[in-house]
Design a protein around this motif. Structure first.
Motif, short mmCIF file in Angstrom:
data_model
loop_
_atom_site.label_atom_id
_atom_site.label_comp_id
_atom_site.label_asym_id
_atom_site.label_seq_id
_atom_site.Cartn_x
_atom_site.Cartn_y
_atom_site.Cartn_z
N GLN A 157 3.37 15.07 5.10
CA GLN A 157 1.80 15.11 4.35
C GLN A 157 1.73 13.66 3.58
OE1 GLN A 157 -0.01 18.31 3.43
NE2 GLN A 157 -0.48 19.44 4.88
N SER A 158 0.97 12.35 3.50
CA SER A 158 0.49 11.69 2.69
C SER A 158 -0.31 11.37 1.79
CB SER A 158 1.11 10.16 3.25
OG SER A 158 1.71 9.15 2.95
N GLN A 159 -0.59 10.48 1.59
CA GLN A 159 -1.48 10.09 0.21
C GLN A 159 -1.80 8.63 0.11
OE1 GLN A 159 -3.14 12.66 -3.01
NE2 GLN A 159 -2.97 10.91 -4.61
N SER A 160 -3.20 7.85 0.40
CA SER A 160 -3.25 6.58 -0.02
C SER A 160 -4.68 6.20 -0.41
CB SER A 160 -2.98 5.85 0.88
OG SER A 160 -3.63 5.86 2.04
N ILE A 161 -5.24 6.15 -1.46
CA ILE A 161 -6.05 5.74 -2.11
C ILE A 161 -6.75 4.13 -2.58
CG2 ILE A 161 -7.81 5.66 -4.46
CD1 ILE A 161 -5.70 7.77 -5.54
N TYR A 172 6.32 6.37 12.52
CA TYR A 172 4.88 7.05 11.53
C TYR A 172 3.93 5.83 12.37
CZ TYR A 172 2.71 7.65 6.99
OH TYR A 172 1.74 7.67 6.49
N ILE A 173 3.04 6.29 12.82
CA ILE A 173 2.65 4.76 13.41
C ILE A 173 1.05 5.22 12.50
CG2 ILE A 173 4.26 4.58 15.58
CD1 ILE A 173 1.87 6.06 16.69
N ASP A 174 0.33 4.21 12.94
CA ASP A 174 -1.22 4.48 12.65
C ASP A 174 -1.12 5.17 10.99
OD1 ASP A 174 -1.92 3.88 15.14
OD2 ASP A 174 -1.58 5.85 15.48
N GLY A 175 -0.54 4.14 10.30
CA GLY A 175 0.00 4.39 9.06
C GLY A 175 -1.46 4.35 7.99
N ALA A 176 -1.54 4.20 6.78
CA ALA A 176 -2.10 3.41 6.09
C ALA A 176 -1.63 2.99 4.59
CB ALA A 176 -4.08 4.29 5.55
N GLY A 177 -1.84 1.66 3.99
CA GLY A 177 -1.17 1.72 3.00
C GLY A 177 -1.95 -0.26 2.55
N HIS A 178 -1.44 -0.64 1.86
CA HIS A 178 -1.72 -1.92 1.25
C HIS A 178 -0.84 -2.84 1.46
CE1 HIS A 178 -3.53 0.41 -1.86
NE2 HIS A 178 -4.31 -0.32 -1.52
N ASP A 179 -1.15 -3.96 2.01
CA ASP A 179 -0.07 -4.43 2.98
C ASP A 179 0.60 -5.35 2.00
OD1 ASP A 179 0.05 -8.07 3.24
OD2 ASP A 179 -0.17 -6.56 5.70
N PRO A 180 2.20 -5.55 1.79
CA PRO A 180 3.03 -6.02 0.98
C PRO A 180 2.66 -7.59 0.92
CG PRO A 180 4.06 -4.79 2.78
CD PRO A 180 3.08 -5.12 3.25
N GLU A 181 1.88 -8.24 1.44
CA GLU A 181 1.57 -9.46 1.13
C GLU A 181 0.40 -9.72 0.46
OE1 GLU A 181 3.41 -12.26 1.59
OE2 GLU A 181 5.16 -10.68 2.51
N ARG A 236 6.97 -3.89 -4.72
CA ARG A 236 5.74 -3.62 -5.48
C ARG A 236 5.61 -2.52 -6.07
NH1 ARG A 236 1.71 -6.40 -2.83
NH2 ARG A 236 1.67 -8.42 -3.50
N PHE A 237 5.25 -1.86 -5.08
CA PHE A 237 5.34 -0.24 -5.64
C PHE A 237 6.87 0.57 -5.48
CE2 PHE A 237 0.75 -1.44 -2.92
CZ PHE A 237 0.36 -2.00 -4.61
N SER A 238 7.73 0.12 -5.79
CA SER A 238 9.02 1.00 -6.60
C SER A 238 9.58 1.06 -7.54
CB SER A 238 9.29 -0.40 -5.37
OG SER A 238 9.88 -1.11 -6.12
N GLN A 239 10.47 1.48 -7.77
CA GLN A 239 10.82 1.46 -8.61
C GLN A 239 12.39 1.61 -8.85
OE1 GLN A 239 10.90 2.61 -12.16
NE2 GLN A 239 12.61 1.85 -12.58
N PRO A 240 12.92 -0.19 -9.32
CA PRO A 240 13.91 -0.45 -9.42
C PRO A 240 15.26 0.49 -10.03
CG PRO A 240 12.95 -1.86 -9.86
CD PRO A 240 11.84 -0.56 -10.04
N LYS A 241 16.32 0.38 -9.14
CA LYS A 241 17.68 1.08 -10.10
C LYS A 241 17.39 1.20 -11.35
CE LYS A 241 21.25 -2.65 -10.05
NZ LYS A 241 22.90 -2.52 -9.60
N LEU A 284 0.48 5.11 -9.43
CA LEU A 284 -0.81 4.83 -8.00
C LEU A 284 -0.63 3.74 -7.68
CD1 LEU A 284 -3.88 6.65 -9.98
CD2 LEU A 284 -1.84 8.08 -8.07
N LYS A 285 -1.28 3.72 -6.00
CA LYS A 285 -1.08 2.30 -5.50
C LYS A 285 -2.25 2.15 -4.98
CE LYS A 285 1.39 5.06 -2.84
NZ LYS A 285 1.70 6.43 -2.98
N LEU A 286 -2.75 0.96 -5.72
CA LEU A 286 -4.53 0.50 -5.92
C LEU A 286 -4.73 -0.57 -5.33
CD1 LEU A 286 -5.44 2.70 -9.22
CD2 LEU A 286 -5.26 3.58 -6.67
N ASP A 287 -6.28 -1.04 -5.23
CA ASP A 287 -6.33 -2.56 -4.33
C ASP A 287 -5.91 -3.37 -5.61
OD1 ASP A 287 -7.58 -1.44 -2.04
OD2 ASP A 287 -9.18 -0.67 -3.66
N PHE A 288 -5.94 -3.07 -6.49
CA PHE A 288 -5.16 -4.40 -7.64
C PHE A 288 -4.34 -4.16 -8.14
CE2 PHE A 288 -9.89 -3.15 -8.27
CZ PHE A 288 -10.40 -4.25 -8.64
#
Length: 791
Positions: A601-605, A658-667, A726-731, A767-771
């Motif tokens: 189960q996954s979540q996006s906003i 994981y097909i038909d997944g929802a999320g913010h485009d990396p570009e 952009r939505f990551s935690q580096p080492k 949180l991964k958001l539009d902004f």
């Protein structure tokens, strides 16, 4: 060598049964106790990972257990700090008090209207409400971290593991009080904490204890930060607990516990540290966010309240021990959230009521030494009942304080990416609000989910030979989860509300019509083998088990009907070894595992996907890895009391489908549907994480002087299934140290400590958001002083 000699005949592993055949508080008195170690870091801990008291090194599952002294020596103040001493565990907080827990690549970010995939228990009470998972550890007897699915004995939604916190029982012998005062200083930040634990025997058979704490935190953000143009206020947390115990005879032990907590402050405050192109278009400065400076235009607040009452009854009969637990929980978490996190008057959520009411009951039947066949058979059985109602009532969405019926005109027809967002939202809102003639300044959504679950379980361990045991277990679960209410209204100019939607049907993962309620029924088995063929007590084990997390509904969307997400299933394989080396001076635990998951189960906003939260299913994923945990007295003949610990987890966790997944485009940062994330790494799962510590104790005039240096390393992970950097935690790595001196005659301990001594920048959640990436920032370098006094 001695460690490779086979054990003689006559060995038995029925110690668990004997332990529970005596009254509470006396079980350990009949065992052979080893001399107490001088270092707090190496204390042996008795656990109840299999619903029975056992030494952690004798339990054939991956487990890490900590006493209060060990936690203090390692700098652990609350449950979220456990990740710094537990390899493979990630505990993050975002949007305030919401806690996401991942263990060995299994977890859930669907924390708003769904339950965690790693279960948290406080003295037998299951806590599924994410804002209340993080707990202060005052008055704790021990903390157990059980790794891997715990579908048989812990059951409901423990597909990734369980965190089991055991509280101190009232004692009938002595009255004592523990007081603690602590303060820490960091860049632009001060914290203060006062804690208390009191034990009072009222009669020979009745005793009570109290635990309480007050904490004030000036936040991690800079002094230049503001909220709606004003300085950022401190968070204040009050927590308290009272436990009453009655033990009239040797076969009955009754406890009733009342506990509560209240937090007031700005817990939803977050920093946009990496804006999307849309965030850049409205002026988000990610560099300023990384410098701990925030300026939301919304007057941020958060008011978490929690009340729990529970009872435990333990009865010790000649042929059977019985434990009965019952509890009621009431949680409330009103707050607001600045969606863009800037001075720009963008979108905001105002949660007037976010609450959960939960009732639980469990009965456990435990064999003891009087049970037939107890010389070779250990039985544990029981039943569990759970009921909840949880959700938002209501939550409001505003966009720039503008008239939602004319968003383009209200915002002045903005161009660029902001204009693209407005162009996307305006037709949807215009269609939604087509029947409303007056200006609309907010959409109000009520989204409540309900659930009722019952299950029965049994686990049997048979001593097949002198050195081999087989465990068979299973749990049958029948759980209903549905939408209690889902409706959206428009708040118009005069403050009245106009009903827009009152949903009577949900939608499945293919956006096809689906009922507002469904049932998950499943039988989850467990099989394990453990071997103790050597005289030194080395334990070798192998296990297979299944676990299930019930389906979920997202009732929280402003202009889309509720979404159904199928049940999450886990199949786990594990082998491990627990042994001691070099005349019992080194304890080594090794484990290798493989987890196969379906429907993670996954979540996006996103504002463009229902106006808020969306849940979906990640299809399938796999998690393969191995880990080690080593504790050692280092050359005791030379150094005396020098102790070292080192542990780590190597993990390969990927989405295999994981097909038909929802999320913010990396570009572009634009929220899109129908993405293929197959092959991407599972969120919140670093390839390696681990910790190490070195501690020494010197006996100086007055008492022991203890010094500890600790280290935590995490090689980084993604917060989003898109694997967008952009939505990551580096080492990152964290260094800590403490120096503690105990005046034994007066029972006074003074501790000087330091955390994050390198002043490393890291995130505690996101949180991964539009902004952009709105992050809860980890604590900066802190220096603390704590005084503990017992009398």
């Amino acid at each position: 060598m001695k460690m490779f000699q086979l054990k003689p005949l006559g060995f038995a592993v029925a110690v668990q049964s004997i332990l529970l055949a005596v009254p509470a508080g006396q079980a350990l008195a009949q065992t052979d106790e080893k001399p107490r170690r001088t270092s707090r870091a190496l204390e042996e801990v008795v656990v109840t990972a299999q619903k029975r008291e056992e030494n952690a090194n004798d339990v054939p599952i991956s487990i890490q257990a900590f006493s209060p002294d060990q936690l203090e020596a390692l700098g652990v103040q609350n449950t979220t700090d456990l990740m710094k001493v537990t390899p493979g565990l990630d505990m993050g907080t975002q949007a305030g008090d919401f806690t996401s827990v991942f263990m060995r690549g299994i977890g859930s970010e669907a924390w708003l209207t769904s339950d965690p995939s790693v279960a948290t228990y406080i003295d037998g009470v299951y806590y599924p409400f994410a804002p209340s998972v993080a707990q202060n550890l005052k008055g704790t007897e021990r903390v157990e971290v059980l790794k891997g699915p715990q579908g048989t004995l812990f059951g409901r939604n423990a597909v990734g593991g369980a965190i089991n916190v055991i509280l101190k029982k009232p004692d009938f012998e002595d009255t004592w009080t523990e007081l603690s005062v602590a303060t820490t200083k960091a860049e632009d930040r001060d914290t203060y904490e006062v804690g208390m634990f009191v034990n009072v025997p009222l009669t020979d058979t009745i005793a009570i204890n109290f635990a309480g704490a007050f904490n004030q935190d000036d936040k991690v953000y800079s002094d230049d930060s503001t909220i709606a143009g004003k300085p950022v206020p401190a968070d204040k947390l009050f927590s308290g607990r009272a436990m009453l115990r009655w033990q009239p005879n040797e076969w009955l032990d009754q406890r009733v516990t009342i506990q509560g907590a209240k937090r007031d402050g700005t817990s939803t405050l977050a920093s946009n540290i990496d804006p999307t192109p849309l965030g850049t278009a409205v002026g988000v400065d990610g560099e300023r966010g990384r410098n701990y400076e925030v300026h939301p235009d919304l007057p941020i607040y958060g008011h978490l309240q929690s009340f729990v009452i529970s009872s435990q009854t333990e009865m010790y009969f000649d042929k059977l021990d019985v434990k009965f637990l019952a509890s009621h929980q009431a949680h409330s978490n009103p707050y607001n959230y600045d969606y863009d996190g800037t001075e720009f008057p963008g979108a905001s959520f105002i949660v007037h009521r976010h609450e959960a009411d939960i009732d639980e009951a469990e009965i456990q039947l435990l064999s003891n030494e009087g049970t037939p066949f107890s010389d070779w058979l250990t039985l544990t059985a029981g039943a569990f009942y759970f009921k909840k109602e949880q959700g938002f009532d209501p939550v409001e969405l505003t966009v720039g304080g503008a008239d939602l019926t004319n968003l383009d005109g209200a915002l002045g027809n903005p161009g660029g990416l902001l204009g693209d967002l407005v162009d996307t939202l305006s037709p949807v809102l215009s269609d939604v609000l087509s029947g409303v003639k007056t200006p609309v300044y907010a959409l109000s959504n009520v989204g409540m989910v309900e659930g009722e679950s019952w299950s029965v379980f049994m686990q049997a361990t048979a001593q097949v030979t002198e050195w081999m045991a087989v465990t068979l277990g299973g749990r049958y679960q029948d759980e209903y989860v549905g939408v209690a209410e889902s409706r959206t209204s428009a708040r118009v100019l005069n403050g009245d509300e106009v009903l827009l939607f009152d949903w009577k049907q949900a939608r499945d993962e293919n956006n096809e019509p689906y009922p507002l309620g469904d049932r998950t029924k499943a039988f989850t088995p467990k099989v394990s083998f453990d071997f103790t063929p050597f005289e030194d007590g080395t334990l070798i084990y192998a296990s297979y088990q299944e676990a299930i997390k019930a389906h979920a509904y997202n009732a929280f969307a402003f202009y889309l009907n509720p979404a159904y997400v199928p049940a999450e299933e886990t199949t786990a394989y594990e082998v491990g070894i627990k042994t001691t080396l070099f005349d019992d001076t080194v304890q080594v635990n090794l484990a290798a595992f493989r987890y196969e998951l379906q429907n993670l189960q996954s979540q996006s906003i996103s504002l463009t996907n229902g106006g808020a939260l969306s849940l979906d299913s990640a299809g399938n994923s796999e998690s393969d890895g191995w880990e080690f945990d080593i504790k050692a007295d280092i050359f005791p003949s030379i150094f005396g009391n020098l102790v070292g610990t080192i542990n780590g987890t190597f993990l390969d966790a990927v989405y295999t489908e994981y097909i038909d997944g929802a999320g913010h485009d990396p570009e572009t940062g634009v929220f899109t549907q129908n993405n293929d994330f197959t092959g991407n790494r599972v969120t919140r799962t670093p390839e390696f994480s681990g910790s190490a510590s070195l501690s020494n104790t010197w006996f100086v005039p007055g008492g022991p002087l203890e010094a500890t240096v600790s280290y935590y390393y995490n090689d980084g992970f993604f917060y989003a299934a898109t694997n967008d950097p952009r939505f990551s935690q580096p080492k990152y790595d964290l260094w800590g140290a403490h120096l503690s001196y105990l005046l034994e005659d007066s029972n006074l301990r003074v501790t000087l400590s330091g955390q994050n001594l390198k002043d490393e920048f890291y995130t505690a959640g996101m949180l991964k958001l539009d902004f952009g990436a709105l992050a809860s920032l980890g604590a900066r370098r802190t220096i603390g002083l704590k005084v503990d006094y017992e009398f």
